[in-house]
Scaffold this active site. Structure first.
Site, short mmCIF file in Angstrom:
data_model
loop_
_atom_site.label_atom_id
_atom_site.label_comp_id
_atom_site.label_asym_id
_atom_site.label_seq_id
_atom_site.Cartn_x
_atom_site.Cartn_y
_atom_site.Cartn_z
N ARG A 1 8.73 7.26 -6.25
CA ARG A 1 8.20 7.82 -5.01
C ARG A 1 9.01 8.65 -4.04
O ARG A 1 9.38 8.34 -2.89
CB ARG A 1 7.59 6.68 -4.17
CG ARG A 1 6.83 5.55 -5.09
CD ARG A 1 5.53 6.09 -5.50
NE ARG A 1 4.98 4.97 -6.57
CZ ARG A 1 3.91 5.27 -7.28
NH1 ARG A 1 3.42 6.47 -7.35
NH2 ARG A 1 3.26 4.45 -8.12
N LYS B 1 13.33 -7.68 -6.31
CA LYS B 1 12.15 -7.55 -6.67
C LYS B 1 11.59 -8.31 -7.87
O LYS B 1 11.95 -8.07 -9.03
CB LYS B 1 11.50 -6.22 -6.93
CG LYS B 1 9.95 -6.23 -7.35
CD LYS B 1 9.39 -4.50 -7.43
CE LYS B 1 8.03 -4.49 -7.84
NZ LYS B 1 7.62 -2.93 -7.91
N GLU C 1 4.44 -6.72 -9.86
CA GLU C 1 4.03 -5.57 -10.84
C GLU C 1 4.73 -5.53 -12.24
O GLU C 1 5.39 -4.33 -12.69
CB GLU C 1 4.22 -4.23 -10.02
CG GLU C 1 3.68 -4.26 -8.77
CD GLU C 1 3.67 -2.96 -7.81
OE1 GLU C 1 4.94 -2.42 -8.02
OE2 GLU C 1 2.92 -2.51 -7.06
N ARG D 1 12.40 -9.69 -2.17
CA ARG D 1 10.96 -8.98 -1.36
C ARG D 1 10.03 -9.96 -1.54
O ARG D 1 9.88 -10.64 -2.62
CB ARG D 1 10.89 -7.79 -2.37
CG ARG D 1 11.89 -6.82 -2.06
CD ARG D 1 11.73 -5.46 -2.66
NE ARG D 1 10.79 -4.31 -2.12
CZ ARG D 1 9.95 -3.89 -2.76
NH1 ARG D 1 9.59 -4.33 -3.94
NH2 ARG D 1 9.14 -2.82 -2.07
N ARG E 1 -5.88 -9.55 -2.70
CA ARG E 1 -4.27 -9.40 -2.70
C ARG E 1 -3.77 -9.50 -1.49
O ARG E 1 -2.44 -9.90 -1.35
CB ARG E 1 -4.14 -7.89 -3.36
CG ARG E 1 -2.88 -7.56 -3.09
CD ARG E 1 -2.75 -6.12 -3.64
NE ARG E 1 -1.42 -5.37 -3.38
CZ ARG E 1 -1.17 -4.11 -3.79
NH1 ARG E 1 -2.01 -3.50 -4.70
NH2 ARG E 1 0.04 -3.47 -3.47
N ASP F 1 0.09 -2.33 1.02
CA ASP F 1 1.28 -1.33 0.50
C ASP F 1 1.36 0.04 1.08
O ASP F 1 0.92 0.76 0.74
CB ASP F 1 0.75 -1.18 -0.95
CG ASP F 1 2.05 -0.85 -1.88
OD1 ASP F 1 3.13 -0.55 -1.21
OD2 ASP F 1 1.99 -0.28 -2.99
N GLU G 1 10.13 -4.25 5.95
CA GLU G 1 10.35 -3.27 4.99
C GLU G 1 9.27 -2.14 5.34
O GLU G 1 8.23 -2.34 5.40
CB GLU G 1 10.26 -3.63 3.44
CG GLU G 1 10.57 -2.48 2.55
CD GLU G 1 10.29 -2.87 1.00
OE1 GLU G 1 10.85 -3.89 0.96
OE2 GLU G 1 9.45 -2.30 0.60
N GLU H 1 4.78 7.92 0.67
CA GLU H 1 4.17 7.66 -0.41
C GLU H 1 2.68 7.92 -0.44
O GLU H 1 2.05 8.78 -1.13
CB GLU H 1 4.27 6.21 -1.15
CG GLU H 1 3.52 5.98 -2.41
CD GLU H 1 4.03 4.54 -2.98
OE1 GLU H 1 4.76 3.77 -2.39
OE2 GLU H 1 3.22 4.07 -3.93
N GLU I 1 -4.55 10.26 9.35
CA GLU I 1 -5.52 9.01 9.23
C GLU I 1 -6.75 9.53 9.37
O GLU I 1 -7.61 8.91 8.34
CB GLU I 1 -4.90 7.91 10.10
CG GLU I 1 -5.83 6.81 10.29
CD GLU I 1 -5.62 5.69 11.40
OE1 GLU I 1 -5.21 6.05 12.36
OE2 GLU I 1 -6.15 4.68 11.32
N TRP J 1 -5.85 -4.29 -9.19
CA TRP J 1 -4.95 -4.03 -8.06
C TRP J 1 -5.04 -4.61 -6.99
O TRP J 1 -4.18 -4.53 -6.07
CB TRP J 1 -4.34 -2.33 -8.35
CG TRP J 1 -3.95 -1.88 -9.51
CD1 TRP J 1 -4.39 -1.39 -10.70
CD2 TRP J 1 -2.46 -2.09 -10.02
NE1 TRP J 1 -3.51 -1.35 -11.51
CE2 TRP J 1 -2.29 -1.58 -11.17
CE3 TRP J 1 -1.25 -2.68 -8.97
CZ2 TRP J 1 -0.94 -1.56 -11.78
CZ3 TRP J 1 0.06 -2.48 -9.74
CH2 TRP J 1 0.15 -2.05 -11.01
C1 GCV Z 1 9.06 0.54 -6.49
C2 GCV Z 1 4.12 0.29 -4.82
C3 GCV Z 1 4.56 1.64 -5.32
C4 GCV Z 1 5.62 1.34 -6.37
C5 GCV Z 1 6.67 0.40 -5.57
C6 GCV Z 1 6.16 -0.78 -5.23
C7 GCV Z 1 7.08 -1.71 -4.68
O1 GCV Z 1 3.53 -0.18 -5.76
O2 GCV Z 1 3.47 2.46 -5.86
O3 GCV Z 1 6.17 2.52 -6.72
O4 GCV Z 1 7.80 0.19 -6.80
O5 GCV Z 1 5.09 -0.50 -4.18
O6 GCV Z 1 7.36 -1.63 -3.41
O7 GCV Z 1 7.90 -2.39 -5.29
#
Ligand code: GCV
Length: 710
Positions: free
Chosen positions: A189, A308, A312, A345, A362, A391, A413, A419, A537, A568
């Site tokens: 990203r 983390k 994911e 995180r 989610r 996210d 954060e 992104e 937006e 997701w």
């Molecule tokens: C670094 C989102 C992003 C991922 C990122 C993730 C995170 O899903 O698309 O690229 O991973 O957030 O914050 O861990």
């Protein structure tokens, strides 16, 4: 022969001087200097600074104080054309740089404010002996450096500095950026070129950009940087690699930026040392302790880790049925004796949710997992929470977890890298969004409890807290791939330092520092930046529906169906009759129950729920009438058409700057805004056609084609 050459040189020099005088923007502007350009002030402004001291006295010789002195000398010389004389004592009018302790002997007549804490600074005009001095002091060297940057910023913005008594303290103790850089040099990203730290699996030989980055960070008060992707490669903890990383710490150190690493929780096993990474296994405890000791031997001012886990596809404590607190603590305990911290995180969620179950959500994950653990985390662990529960979408409510931790350190954060907000190819100034989040009052126990105070540790008197931004600058000369996007990095730092600043103040400062003080330039760029989030937006995600971008691909193009029918959980639930996620307690996923009662009330009732978050919290028919009096469907059509129109107007507004700013950045900005105008039309047409075909409800203004799709 000799005199001919001299005449030649003379003529050439005169011609060059004339050219410089005629061309206001003689130096090519690559954007590399960002807001630290220290451009020469005009004659009138220079005159107002005639009274500035002519010398500089530095009361110590640490690397940070040396940077402070170098920065002051460079800034004053470039802006007002004066070379400061360096002295050991104020034997003339001087800038005096030093910590309170160092100043003590020299200037007992100064009365420093008691409340000066670490990183805060005090700019004070004072008479020392016979001389008029400008004292820049702090509890620490780093504070002195911050004071120098603040003074230079004032001068660059032509502020009056004749008599100063200015005390500034940081809002949050930890103000870090995260970089998502991979060891192969690619940045997850990242939209500003490859990594400034790594290439081909190694730390770069030339780290001058990393040093320049640390300087930029320090200039806005950022005191830590985690250099690698949170999807961490275990190899960063290899003994040999730590040696390489220490070279990055060396270039950060003079700027008071602490280096940190993102680590994979399974490292004890992944690196082949143990057959387990169970955080409660004594061998794992010892492994982390030894590894951390090894790091501090090479990097004595190491900041700590970012983790983390269970997210994911990353491994985490769930492998051993342990809690996230167990995992955070094994790392925190190892860091504690050295003063380091772990940012753990809260972005932990199941990405294989069953979308057919309308109760699945989610958004509930972080609170469900972390709230029951409140009080179980070590004081050297900080739970790092994304601003919203999903996210980094263009519009989300604030994460309820901010209010769900009273006995745990927390940090927010934010995402500087755009992104989901245009990837720096489109203008989207995020400070107004971050302001809304930081200022949001959680009404814990029915008291004013804004998020900015919760994350700084102020509300519940926590030992620490922080504001973290995912920055992802790269090797592109202008760092983020777009000179205008740097306002987000600047704004992030300024807010982390002084969360009460307004978006208007921040953008005004940034524009003056980056483009100069011409009122037309300041006004035009500030207006563009300030409207850009709402414009973006309005053509990508009105009413809080969540992402309509391609979530399985680039997170950029419109692809509204990509969010649906997969695990997701970024669902908007648009169907033939209506749109939105029902997150109410009464009939939906009950996500709303995670907020304090006053906030629950606001979101649970359709009547009270603000329009801009309606579809985040409620599933409504397309014919539902908003507070504005429009139906949902008509709002969606109108918003996309208005947004595209406003994006196109960005171009003509920018064109008014021709000749008022340098050509390089003018042309670059123009190209980007023209491109954005086209993208906005693509978004408008894709979303309006999609929703028309889904709902069968035409646009009252007849702008959306009504023939069936082939
Ligand atoms: C670094 C989102 C992003 C991922 C990122 C993730 C995170 O899903 O698309 O690229 O991973 O957030 O914050 O861990």
């Amino acid at each position: 022969m000799h005199s001919i050459r001299l005449r030649h040189v003379f003529r050439f020099t005169v011609m060059a001087a004339v050219l410089v005088a005629l061309t206001p923007f003689a130096v090519a502007e690559t954007g590399a200097e960002a807001w630290l350009r220290y451009a020469a002030l005009d004659a009138k402004a220079v005159k107002t600074y005639q009274g500035l001291p002519s010398g500089v006295v530095v009361l110590g010789d640490s690397p940070v104080l040396k940077s402070a002195q170098g920065e002051l000398t460079r800034g004053i010389s470039r802006m007002v054309g004066r070379s400061l004389r360096i002295a050991l004592h104020p034997t003339e009018d001087a800038f005096v740089l030093g910590t309170l302790d160092q100043l003590h002997a020299l200037a007992t007549q100064l009365n420093p404010p008691d409340q000066l804490i670490a990183d805060g600074y005090w700019l004070k005009s004072a008479r020392i002996g016979e001389h008029e001095c400008l004292v820049i002091t702090a509890a620490t060297d780093r504070g002195v450096l911050y004071g120098v940057f603040a003074l230079l910023s004032k001068i660059a913005r032509a502020e009056n500095v004749a008599v100063l008594d200015d005390l500034q303290q940081p809002h949050a103790p930890l103000r870090w950026v995260n970089q998502w850089d991979n060891l192969d040099g690619h940045i997850e990203r990242g939209y500003g070129g490859p990594s400034i730290f790594f290439a081909e699996g190694k730390v770069r030989d030339d780290l001058s950009r990393a040093g320049d980055y640390a300087r930029l960070l320090a200039s806005v008060g950022i005191n830590g940087c985690a250099i690698n992707n949170v999807n961490a490669d275990p190899r960063v903890l290899d003994a040999a690699f730590i040696g390489q990383v220490s070279r990055i710490a060396d270039v950060f150190r003079p700027w008071g930026v602490q280096l940190a690493l993102s680590v994979d929780l399974s490292s004890p096993k992944a690196l082949g040392d143990l057959d387990t990474f169970d955080p409660l296994d004594p061998r794992v405890v010892a492994w982390w302790r030894n590894k951390v000791n090894e790091i501090y031997r090479q990097i004595p001012d190491f900041g700590g880790f970012v983790v983390k886990a269970d997210s994911e596809g990353r491994l985490g404590p769930s492998t051993y049925n342990r809690t996230q607190a167990d995992a955070a603590n094994v790392v925190a305990h190892a860091l504690k004796p050295h003063g380091g911290v772990v940012f753990y995180r809260a972005f932990v969620y199941n990405h294989h949710l069953d979308w057919r179950n309308l109760k699945n959500d989610r958004a509930k994950a972080a609170y469900d997992i972390f709230h029951p653990l409140d009080g179980a985390f070590d004081d050297h662990a900080i739970v790092q929470i994304k601003n919203g529960p999903i996210d980094f979408q263009v519009r989300e409510p604030v994460s309820p977890l901010f209010a769900g931790l009273r006995r745990t350190n927390e940090a927010i954060e934010l995402q500087i890298t755009q992104e989901y907000t245009g990837q720096q190819r489109q203008l989207c100034f995020l400070v107004p969004m971050w302001k809304e989040v930081l200022d949001f009052d959680m009404r814990i126990d029915d008291r004013p409890t804004p998020v900015k105070d919760l994350v700084a540790g102020r509300t519940f008197h926590r030992p620490t807290g922080g504001i973290v931004g995912v920055a992802n600058v790269g090797m592109d000369a202008n760092w983020l791939g777009n000179p205008l996007a740097m306002a987000n990095l600047y704004g992030f730092g300024r807010l982390a330092w002084q969360a009460d600043l307004s978006a208007e103040t921040i953008v005004g400062e940034w524009t003056r520092l980056t483009f100069g003080n011409d009122p037309l330039v300041v006004q035009t760029i500030a207006t563009l930046q300030l409207s850009s989030w709402h414009v973006y937006e309005s053509y990508t995600g009105p009413l809080g529906a969540g992402t309509l971008t391609n979530i399985v691909g680039n997170h950029y193009d419109p692809a509204p169906e990509s969010s649906e029918r997969n695990g997701w959980g970024q669902w908007h639930r648009a169907d033939h009759d209506g749109i939105g996620m029902d997150r109410t307690v009464a009939t939906g996923t009950a996500y709303i129950a995670q907020y304090p009662p006053a906030i629950q009330k606001l979101y649970e009732s359709l009547a009270a729920c603000p329009d801009n978050l309606l579809l985040f919290f409620h599933h409504v028919p397309y014919t539902y009438v908003l507070h504005s009096g429009k139906t949902v469907i008509q709002h969606i059509y109108d918003s996309h058409f208005d947004g595209a129109e406003q994006a196109s107007a960005f171009v003509s507004k920018w064109e008014a700057l021709q000749g008022h700013i340098d050509e390089e950045r003018y042309n670059e900005g123009l190209k980007l805004l023209q491109y954005q105008a086209g993208e906005a039309v693509i978004w408008r047409d894709t979303i309006c056609n999609w929703i028309y075909h889904l709902s069968g409800l035409p646009d009252q203004k007849g702008r959306v084609r009504t023939e069936p799709r082939h």
